[in-house]
Design a protein around this motif. Structure first.
Motif, mmCIF file in Angstrom:
data_model
loop_
_atom_site.group_PDB
_atom_site.id
_atom_site.type_symbol
_atom_site.label_atom_id
_atom_site.label_comp_id
_atom_site.label_asym_id
_atom_site.label_seq_id
_atom_site.Cartn_x
_atom_site.Cartn_y
_atom_site.Cartn_z
ATOM 1 N N ALA A 1 40.625 28.650 54.993
ATOM 2 C CA ALA A 1 39.344 28.130 53.725
ATOM 3 C C ALA A 1 40.052 27.873 52.156
ATOM 4 O O ALA A 1 40.389 29.170 52.188
ATOM 5 C CB ALA A 1 38.131 28.439 53.538
ATOM 6 N N ASP A 2 39.586 27.719 51.616
ATOM 7 C CA ASP A 2 40.201 27.848 50.055
ATOM 8 C C ASP A 2 39.465 28.878 49.364
ATOM 9 O O ASP A 2 38.279 30.012 50.025
ATOM 10 C CB ASP A 2 38.865 26.675 49.270
ATOM 11 C CG ASP A 2 39.154 26.874 47.682
ATOM 12 O OD1 ASP A 2 39.403 26.035 47.666
ATOM 13 O OD2 ASP A 2 38.725 27.808 47.242
ATOM 14 N N LEU A 3 41.082 30.186 48.947
ATOM 15 C CA LEU A 3 40.333 31.407 48.431
ATOM 16 C C LEU A 3 39.007 31.674 48.123
ATOM 17 O O LEU A 3 38.658 32.676 47.788
ATOM 18 C CB LEU A 3 41.831 32.257 48.128
ATOM 19 C CG LEU A 3 42.151 33.365 47.480
ATOM 20 C CD1 LEU A 3 41.704 34.313 48.894
ATOM 21 C CD2 LEU A 3 43.083 33.426 47.035
ATOM 22 N N HIS A 4 39.184 30.637 46.591
ATOM 23 C CA HIS A 4 37.958 31.067 45.972
ATOM 24 C C HIS A 4 36.711 30.632 46.633
ATOM 25 O O HIS A 4 36.007 32.255 46.515
ATOM 26 C CB HIS A 4 37.945 29.787 44.813
ATOM 27 C CG HIS A 4 37.018 29.783 43.529
ATOM 28 N ND1 HIS A 4 35.557 29.076 43.882
ATOM 29 C CD2 HIS A 4 36.895 30.877 42.601
ATOM 30 C CE1 HIS A 4 34.355 29.429 42.769
ATOM 31 N NE2 HIS A 4 35.453 30.017 42.598
ATOM 32 N N HIS A 5 36.090 30.413 47.453
ATOM 33 C CA HIS A 5 35.095 30.099 48.428
ATOM 34 C C HIS A 5 35.284 31.632 49.079
ATOM 35 O O HIS A 5 33.929 31.988 48.874
ATOM 36 C CB HIS A 5 34.958 28.607 49.346
ATOM 37 C CG HIS A 5 34.008 29.150 49.669
ATOM 38 N ND1 HIS A 5 32.429 28.274 49.667
ATOM 39 C CD2 HIS A 5 34.466 29.494 51.597
ATOM 40 C CE1 HIS A 5 31.962 28.530 51.028
ATOM 41 N NE2 HIS A 5 32.372 28.766 51.744
ATOM 42 N N THR A 6 36.455 31.872 49.635
ATOM 43 C CA THR A 6 36.086 32.947 50.325
ATOM 44 C C THR A 6 35.751 34.390 49.815
ATOM 45 O O THR A 6 35.298 34.688 50.271
ATOM 46 C CB THR A 6 37.762 33.079 51.232
ATOM 47 O OG1 THR A 6 37.972 32.140 51.796
ATOM 48 C CG2 THR A 6 37.524 33.619 52.111
ATOM 49 N N GLU A 7 36.436 34.927 48.747
ATOM 50 C CA GLU A 7 35.989 35.557 48.244
ATOM 51 C C GLU A 7 34.551 36.099 47.279
ATOM 52 O O GLU A 7 34.287 36.133 47.560
ATOM 53 C CB GLU A 7 37.400 35.637 46.299
ATOM 54 C CG GLU A 7 38.619 36.243 47.134
ATOM 55 C CD GLU A 7 38.184 37.753 47.568
ATOM 56 O OE1 GLU A 7 38.404 38.205 47.115
ATOM 57 O OE2 GLU A 7 38.950 38.421 49.040
ATOM 58 N N THR A 8 34.910 34.376 46.499
ATOM 59 C CA THR A 8 32.971 34.452 45.818
ATOM 60 C C THR A 8 32.125 34.320 47.052
ATOM 61 O O THR A 8 31.064 34.502 46.138
ATOM 62 C CB THR A 8 33.403 33.532 44.503
ATOM 63 O OG1 THR A 8 33.108 32.097 44.969
ATOM 64 C CG2 THR A 8 34.614 33.800 43.742
ATOM 65 N N GLU A 9 31.999 33.776 47.646
ATOM 66 C CA GLU A 9 30.592 33.064 48.829
ATOM 67 C C GLU A 9 30.901 33.905 49.526
ATOM 68 O O GLU A 9 30.278 33.992 50.390
ATOM 69 C CB GLU A 9 30.948 31.433 48.917
ATOM 70 C CG GLU A 9 30.795 30.692 47.490
ATOM 71 C CD GLU A 9 29.674 30.667 46.640
ATOM 72 O OE1 GLU A 9 28.851 30.699 47.510
ATOM 73 O OE2 GLU A 9 29.314 30.219 45.374
ATOM 74 N N LEU A 10 31.605 34.025 50.169
ATOM 75 C CA LEU A 10 31.756 34.945 51.742
ATOM 76 C C LEU A 10 32.042 36.649 51.729
ATOM 77 O O LEU A 10 31.305 37.243 53.176
ATOM 78 C CB LEU A 10 32.645 34.106 52.593
ATOM 79 C CG LEU A 10 32.702 32.696 52.913
ATOM 80 C CD1 LEU A 10 33.708 32.573 53.983
ATOM 81 C CD2 LEU A 10 31.248 32.378 53.498
ATOM 82 N N VAL A 11 32.143 36.911 50.529
ATOM 83 C CA VAL A 11 32.375 38.456 50.609
ATOM 84 C C VAL A 11 31.809 39.238 49.602
ATOM 85 O O VAL A 11 31.519 38.544 48.119
ATOM 86 C CB VAL A 11 34.494 38.488 50.056
ATOM 87 C CG1 VAL A 11 34.088 40.110 49.484
ATOM 88 C CG2 VAL A 11 35.021 38.135 51.111
ATOM 89 N N PRO A 12 30.825 40.467 49.868
ATOM 90 C CA PRO A 12 30.766 41.334 49.172
ATOM 91 C C PRO A 12 30.794 41.047 47.957
ATOM 92 O O PRO A 12 32.341 41.333 47.822
ATOM 93 C CB PRO A 12 29.957 41.566 49.822
ATOM 94 C CG PRO A 12 30.523 42.013 51.622
ATOM 95 C CD PRO A 12 31.458 40.601 51.457
ATOM 96 N N ALA A 13 30.197 41.824 46.712
ATOM 97 C CA ALA A 13 30.976 40.863 45.250
ATOM 98 C C ALA A 13 31.595 41.785 44.897
ATOM 99 O O ALA A 13 32.574 42.320 44.025
ATOM 100 C CB ALA A 13 29.978 41.355 44.252
ATOM 101 N N GLU A 14 31.116 43.246 45.527
ATOM 102 C CA GLU A 14 31.930 44.882 44.636
ATOM 103 C C GLU A 14 33.333 44.934 45.686
ATOM 104 O O GLU A 14 33.918 45.886 45.511
ATOM 105 C CB GLU A 14 30.973 45.965 45.235
ATOM 106 C CG GLU A 14 30.510 45.892 46.435
ATOM 107 C CD GLU A 14 29.360 45.300 47.527
ATOM 108 O OE1 GLU A 14 29.170 45.752 48.113
ATOM 109 O OE2 GLU A 14 29.330 44.277 46.780
#
Length: 535
Positions: A284-297
């Motif tokens: 999926a779009d890397l921005h979506h993966t990192e900022t929506e699917l992965v915990p912030a920390e």
């Protein structure tokens, strides 16, 4: 057996799933939409069939290599035809179109006819493009950049000075050293658009792209690009991949020791599920993966990282079913404004706006493929580059999109009608659908509503584009156009191969040996049909 989940059923996700299954992984692919393909989608209406995304078949050896990894070939999987002309170029202030031919010698003669001496210049330019392309394939495109040791080899070291120049000099300046005619400069500079960038922002390393269309020629798979997606999906299924459609991933689950544990997803009925895994691959779009699917920390690429990045362009797509033939257009037609530098500035500058008139692209596959339109009618796909800006709105069917998107579509239709000499084009439209940046964001989770992904500027190319694995979560990997090596169908296939290399800790830089041996299940291995699902 390694339990692996692939997020996303576009070409990169399907290719990644197929390769990993071939390598012995137990693979489940989750696709949020009902259909596969991602950007390479399909829309049908009243006998017209439209590819909703990629429409250029370039780098044929990349597709051939991918198929051969599975013991098959492009010829067995697809019905490919070479286009001649490869494409037509129409210019704002010049009524004479230029047809780019299907082979190098013809294009050298063409350039010479436009500007005396330009034929010889193109010959030298294409020699450089071919050498650079061969170097890129052998040393850079198929590298995960996990180690830089493989680059310390004689053929790279001998070319360091030249490589430095190609990386630091923008493409438009490089082209200016070969030809002076503005039309020829535009033809050589246009490949930057394939990379989601502009000629003044793209490293001249990418002049290698001209080797693809001016020397190799342009191909087309009969039936459209959905046939390409279908063939790769069939290969994935044959390798044992389970594909679950209408499965929207809501989170990548991580254990206390920062190892990937699986994903959570919502099925078509709205029911939540957890699916365990040892490895998760997000195409999926890397921005979506990192900022929506992965915990912030645990984000390798948090929002602050993206604020320093440049998106490729947004796009307004216009799909038209047109009554009757359109001999004024070729399968591919490019429309270039005189001051296209201003166009690019409007799209990529600080104060963005929609270009008018715009340098735009029109695909008419019905010129080649009778299956995409009713007999005697024409299938048109228009792409108008615009800023990556979701506030421009969404498209719709028969004029139902946002007012801004429909105005852009109307202007594009009028421009094509005037420049190509089809005064009654608008009156002959029987089917119409538009797509805008908001659709790319909503349907594909695209960063900023961009049509392609991060632009291929110097700071966003090769290893500077980012890594294809998380730096904070063990077992989380990435594939697709928003990671390495970059934008486009061939690059997405290569990204799947780079993913396999990364998981194997294979630091070689060349394509894998063909065919890829199939790793069979060992004693006690989990059966292929085990879904590892907890509902």
């Amino acid at each position: 057996m390694t339990r692996t989940i692939v997020i996303g059923g576009g070409i990169a996700g399907l290719a990644s799933a197929a390769l990993l299954a071939r390598d012995g992984h137990d693979v489940t692919l989750l696709e949020s939409r009902a259909e596969l393909g991602g950007r390479a989608g399909l829309w049908e209406s009243e006998g017209f069939r439209f590819d909703t995304g990629p429409s250029w078949y370039l780098m044929p050896e990349v597709f051939e290599h991918f198929y051969r990894l599975f013991g098959t070939s492009a010829a067995q999987q697809l019905d490919l035809v070479k286009l001649d002309p490869g494409y037509r170029v129409l210019f704002e202030d010049d009524a004479r179109p230029v047809d780019i031919r299907s082979d190098r010698a013809a294009n050298i003669r063409l350039f010479e006819s436009v500007q005396p001496g330009a034929g010889q210049a193109l010959d030298r330019y294409l020699d450089s493009a071919a050498e650079t392309y061969d170097m890129a394939v052998k040393r850079f495109l198929y590298s995960s950049f996990e180690s830089f040791r493989p680059f310390l080899v004689p053929d790279v070291l001998r070319r360091l000075a030249r490589l430095a120049r190609l990386l630091l000099q923008p493409l438009d300046k490089f082209i200016a050293g070969y030809v002076s005619d503005p039309r020829l400069r535009q033809i050589l500079g246009y490949p930057a658009v394939f990379l989601g960038s502009a000629p003044n922002l793209t490293p001249s390393m990418y002049h290698l792209m001209s080797h693809l269309d001016l020397a190799d020629g342009v191909l087309y798979p009969q039936g459209g690009f959905s046939t390409l997606i279908e063939s790769i999906a069939a290969i994935a299924r044959a390798e044992g991949v389970r594909i679950i459609a209408e499965a929207r991933v809501s989170a990548i689950r991580v254990s206390a020791d920062k190892m990937v544990h699986g994903v959570s997803y919502i099925d078509s009925s709205g029911q939540p599920h957890d699916l365990d895994a040892d490895i998760v691959v997000s195409s999926a779009d890397l921005h979506h993966t990192e900022t929506e699917l992965v915990p912030a920390e645990l984000q390798t690429y948090p929002e602050r990282w993206w604020t320093k990045r440049m998106s490729g362009p947004g796009a307004v797509l216009v799909m038209l079913g047109v009554s009757g033939p359109l001999p004024q257009l070729q399968h591919h037609s490019l429309f270039f404004t005189t001051d296209w530098g201003t166009n690019f500035g409007q799209i990529f500058g600080k104060n963005t706006s929609v270009p008018s008139p715009a340098s735009l692209y029109v695909c008419m596959p019905s010129a080649t493929d009778p299956s995409v339109a009713p007999a005697g009618d024409s299938n048109l796909f228009m792409l108008v580059p615009v800023p990556a800006d979701v506030t421009l709105g969404a498209g719709g069917i028969n004029g139902a999109g946002s007012a801004t998107i429909e105005r852009i579509a109307d202007a594009a239709i009028a421009q094509v009608a005037q420049w190509a000499g089809v005064p009654d084009l608008a009156e002959r439209v029987t089917v119409r659908r538009t797509v805008g940046p908001a659709d790319f964001a909503d349907d594909l989770n695209s960063w900023k509503g961009g049509a392609l992904g991060p632009a291929h500027t110097l700071r966003q190319s090769a290893f500077l584009r980012g890594t294809n694995m998380s730096k904070k979560i063990a077992g989380l990997y990435y594939a697709g156009g928003t990671t390495i090596p970059g934008i486009g169908l061939p690059m997405c296939l290569i990204s799947a191969e780079i993913l396999l290399k990364r998981i194997r800790h294979d630091t070689t830089t060349e394509p894998l040996a063909e065919p890829l041996p199939a790793r069979r299940f060992g004693p006690g291995a989990a059966p292929a049909e085990s879904a590892h699902r907890r509902s």
